[in-house]
Design an enzyme around this catalytic site. Structure first.
Site, mmCIF file in Angstrom:
data_model
loop_
_atom_site.group_PDB
_atom_site.id
_atom_site.type_symbol
_atom_site.label_atom_id
_atom_site.label_comp_id
_atom_site.label_asym_id
_atom_site.label_seq_id
_atom_site.Cartn_x
_atom_site.Cartn_y
_atom_site.Cartn_z
ATOM 1 N N CYS A 1 -22.387 -7.349 -17.854
ATOM 2 C CA CYS A 1 -21.827 -7.849 -17.511
ATOM 3 C C CYS A 1 -20.178 -6.485 -18.227
ATOM 4 C CB CYS A 1 -21.169 -9.516 -18.376
ATOM 5 S SG CYS A 1 -21.986 -10.424 -16.932
ATOM 6 N N CYS B 1 -27.870 -10.029 -15.685
ATOM 7 C CA CYS B 1 -26.622 -9.942 -16.831
ATOM 8 C C CYS B 1 -27.826 -10.169 -18.941
ATOM 9 C CB CYS B 1 -25.500 -10.537 -16.349
ATOM 10 S SG CYS B 1 -24.578 -10.588 -19.315
ATOM 11 N N CYS C 1 -18.871 -12.901 -19.712
ATOM 12 C CA CYS C 1 -19.992 -13.294 -19.975
ATOM 13 C C CYS C 1 -19.959 -14.457 -21.191
ATOM 14 C CB CYS C 1 -20.994 -11.942 -20.807
ATOM 15 S SG CYS C 1 -22.252 -11.561 -20.906
ATOM 16 N N GLY D 1 0.553 -0.849 0.095
ATOM 17 C CA GLY D 1 -0.122 -0.290 0.258
ATOM 18 C C GLY D 1 0.521 0.896 0.117
ATOM 19 N N CYS E 1 -25.893 -13.086 -20.426
ATOM 20 C CA CYS E 1 -25.551 -14.499 -19.446
ATOM 21 C C CYS E 1 -26.527 -15.128 -18.021
ATOM 22 C CB CYS E 1 -24.268 -14.353 -19.462
ATOM 23 S SG CYS E 1 -23.505 -13.581 -17.835
HETATM 24 ZN ZN LIG Z 1 -22.925 -11.595 -18.684
#
Ligand SMILES: [Zn+2]
Ligand SMILES: Nc1ncnc2c1ncn2[C@@H]1O[C@H](COP(=O)(O)OP(=O)(O)OP(=O)(O)O)[C@@H](O)[C@H]1O
Ligand SMILES: [Mg+2]
Lengths: 285, 256
Positions: free
Chosen positions: A265, A240, A271, A31, A243
């Protein structure tokens, strides 16, 4: 074929060694923003010279390279960076998350869980999470070294007072291993939980601001919040359209002149793999 | 009684030029010390040395800390000194914009010190900020407004609220009423006097204005050319100044 006018992966060996030292330091202090001498790259800044330099320093001839831009492999930016390393390093490229050994990304973390041995390289525009409220570099450096992070919460306070909730939805600040506050680059906060405890190495490169930082595998990463306004990894509340996935980050697309909308997506590889496996959303042909 | 602050031999040079020289005094809990003197006499230099904004070339600034008792704040580590700066100490600047975040709402300005010491409950922070706005006579409805939309007097009151919200024990003020209209000054002075009394605050106030010290300060130091030329109880110094320079100052010949 590698273009012989260039060294492997374009940068000379000395520059790559310098960048690798910065990466190793970054991995040793998760970090922490490590300064490095950023080089000119033959592409515009917005296309991610910080990420490209980090990729150039870690790529080996055996690697398989993937580039995603806002989740997609086929944007101009993603295609040019992929082509760049194909030409200058001769590495194999892929769009498949699981086949890649090095993934350079802007604005997303892949949906598919990454595994040990993979490296995720982020393109970072503004590495300093405190910059928004404290423009003085000398002061932000002191705040990091003394762990004075109250100002980060002032930013979240302002968000809630203005919007009723924490409206920051990208580049949502995190605390790493209970020590450094870090800007995770402009990924949606939906991706924040994936930053922590990840099996892959995560490297962050900011070219213009000349900073590299890193998360070694399995690092603790906590998104900042208030007790009465806890962090939430939000996304559009839809499956989605292509999909049917309910667990992925979605882009909203306008699909016709009548203002019809569809959610798909943002991770195109995820996807497509789901569709190939027979999953179907309500908008799929 | 242990002094809250014990200043010994503070000297600050700017190159060959003297900022302030060999200043010593004790401040006891609940006391208000005024520092007066003409422009360039070293008042701000001294104040900034005591508050840790400037490093003096010589001297000690011993503060009676809550946990470890008297500590020299000049030799303590920077993180410790900065921690004091946002807990037990407060600093009110002459220009509110130097002491406020102009891009942050009034509530965020007051809440910053609370968040800096680890408060993480939005509702509590906001409630305390709103309460403090009330105590400095700013309407609660302004809590989400930025200080850029406030008058000069309101900005100064907001700066005071932002400083006092964590209950500091010692407040440094550099010309807190400077640059304000006379009527606004009077109101601010009244408010400051009330807060100092109610909270039992100790304070060190730098000012040009003898009316300010008359109203607020228990004791007074008169500075000239970087040195303290006279010190004593405020009324004594103002009513019966001993040093020729103090006499000039009090007779208003030197008042700016
Ligand atoms: Zn998708
Ligand atoms: N940063 C600096 N560099 C050089 N000289 C300085 C600096 N700051 C102050 N001085 C000088 O040190 C002396 C004391 O200045 P200081 O600002 O402490 O006076 P002051 O009593 O606060 O004056 P004023 O009433 O005008 O605010 C002056 O001669 C001033 O010119
Ligand atoms: Mg001054």
């Amino acid at each position: 074929m590698t273009d012989q006018a260039y060294n492997f992966a374009y940068l000379d060996e000395q520059t790559k060694r310098m960048i690798r030292r910065a990466i190793l330091k970054g991995l040793a202090i998760p970090g922490y923003q490590v300064p490095f001498a950023s080089r000119e790259m033959p592409m515009p800044y917005g296309w991610g010279t910080g990420g490209v330099q980090v990729s150039a320093a870690v790529l080996t001839p055996e690697d398989t390279f993937k580039v995603i831009d806002q989740g997609a492999d086929d944007t101009t930016n993603a295609v040019s960076i992929r082509t760049f390393f194909q030409r200058t390093a001769g590495v194999a490229t892929t769009t498949s998350t699981s086949d890649a050994t090095v993934i350079q990304t802007r604005h997303r973390i892949p949906e598919e869980a990454l595994s040990e041995g993979q490296i995720l390289v982020y393109q970072v525009p503004i590495p300093e999470p405190l910059r928004f409220l404290e423009p003085r570099e000398s002061e932000t450096r002191k705040m990091h070294s003394l762990e004075e992070y109250g100002l980060m919460h002032v930013k979240l306070y302002e968000d809630i007072s203005r919007h009723g909730h924490i409206a920051t939805s990208y580049a949502y600040p995190v605390k790493v291993e209970g020590r450094y506050v870090m800007d995770p680059s402009p990924i949606p906060k939906f991706d924040n939980p994936k930053l922590g405890d990840m099996a892959a190495i995560q490297l962050f490169g900011a070219g213009r601001e000349q900073r590299i930082y890193a998360l070694p595998p399995y690092t603790q990463v906590v998104s900042l919040d208030f007790e009465d306004h806890p962090f939430e990894a939000s996304k559009a509340d839809h499956p989605c359209g292509m999909c049917g996935a309910t667990d992925s980050y979605l882009d909203e697309l306008i699909i016709d002149d009548a203002g019809g909308r569809m959610f798909v997506c943002s991770d195109t590889d995820y996807c497509e793999a789901r569709q190939a496996a027979g999953h179907k959303g309500k908008d799929a042909a | 009684m242990t002094p809250l602050l014990s200043v010994q031999g503070i000297t600050k040079r700017y190159g060959a030029h003297i900022g302030c020289a060999d200043v010593s005094f004790d401040l006891y809990p609940g006391e208000v010390m005024g520092i007066v003197g003409e422009s360039g006499s070293g008042k701000s230099t001294l104040l900034n040395c005591m508050a840790g904004h400037l490093t003096p070339d010589a001297g000690q600034v011993v503060f009676d800390t809550r946990t470890d008792g008297p500590r020299d704040t000049i030799t303590m580590s920077e993180p410790e000194r900065r921690m004091l700066g946002r807990t037990d100490w407060a600093f009110v600047h002459q220009h509110a914009r130097d002491g406020l975040r102009m891009g942050v709402s009034a509530g965020g300005n007051v809440g910053e010190r609370l968040m800096a010491v680890g408060e993480r409950h939005y509702g509590d922070i906001r409630a305390k900020a709103t309460d403090w706005l009330g105590r400095v006579e700013i309407d609660a409805s302004r809590v989400d407004d930025r200080p850029t939309t406030f008058s000069g007097g309101m900005q100064q009151r907001l700066q005071i609220a932002r400083n006092l919200v964590t209950g500091p024990r010692l407040v440094f003020m550099d010309e807190p009423t400077g640059g304000l209209d006379v009527s606004v000054q009077a109101r601010l002075l009244d408010l400051l006097r009330g807060l100092v009394r109610d909270m039992g605050l100790s304070a060190i106030i730098v000012t040009h204005d003898l009316a300010v010290v008359r109203l607020l300060a228990d004791r007074l130091m008169v500075m000239k050319s970087g040195r303290v030329v006279e010190a004593g109880l405020t009324d004594q110094v103002l009513d019966d100044p001993q040093h020729a320079y103090s006499q000039l100052l009090v007779s208003s010949v030197l008042q700016v």
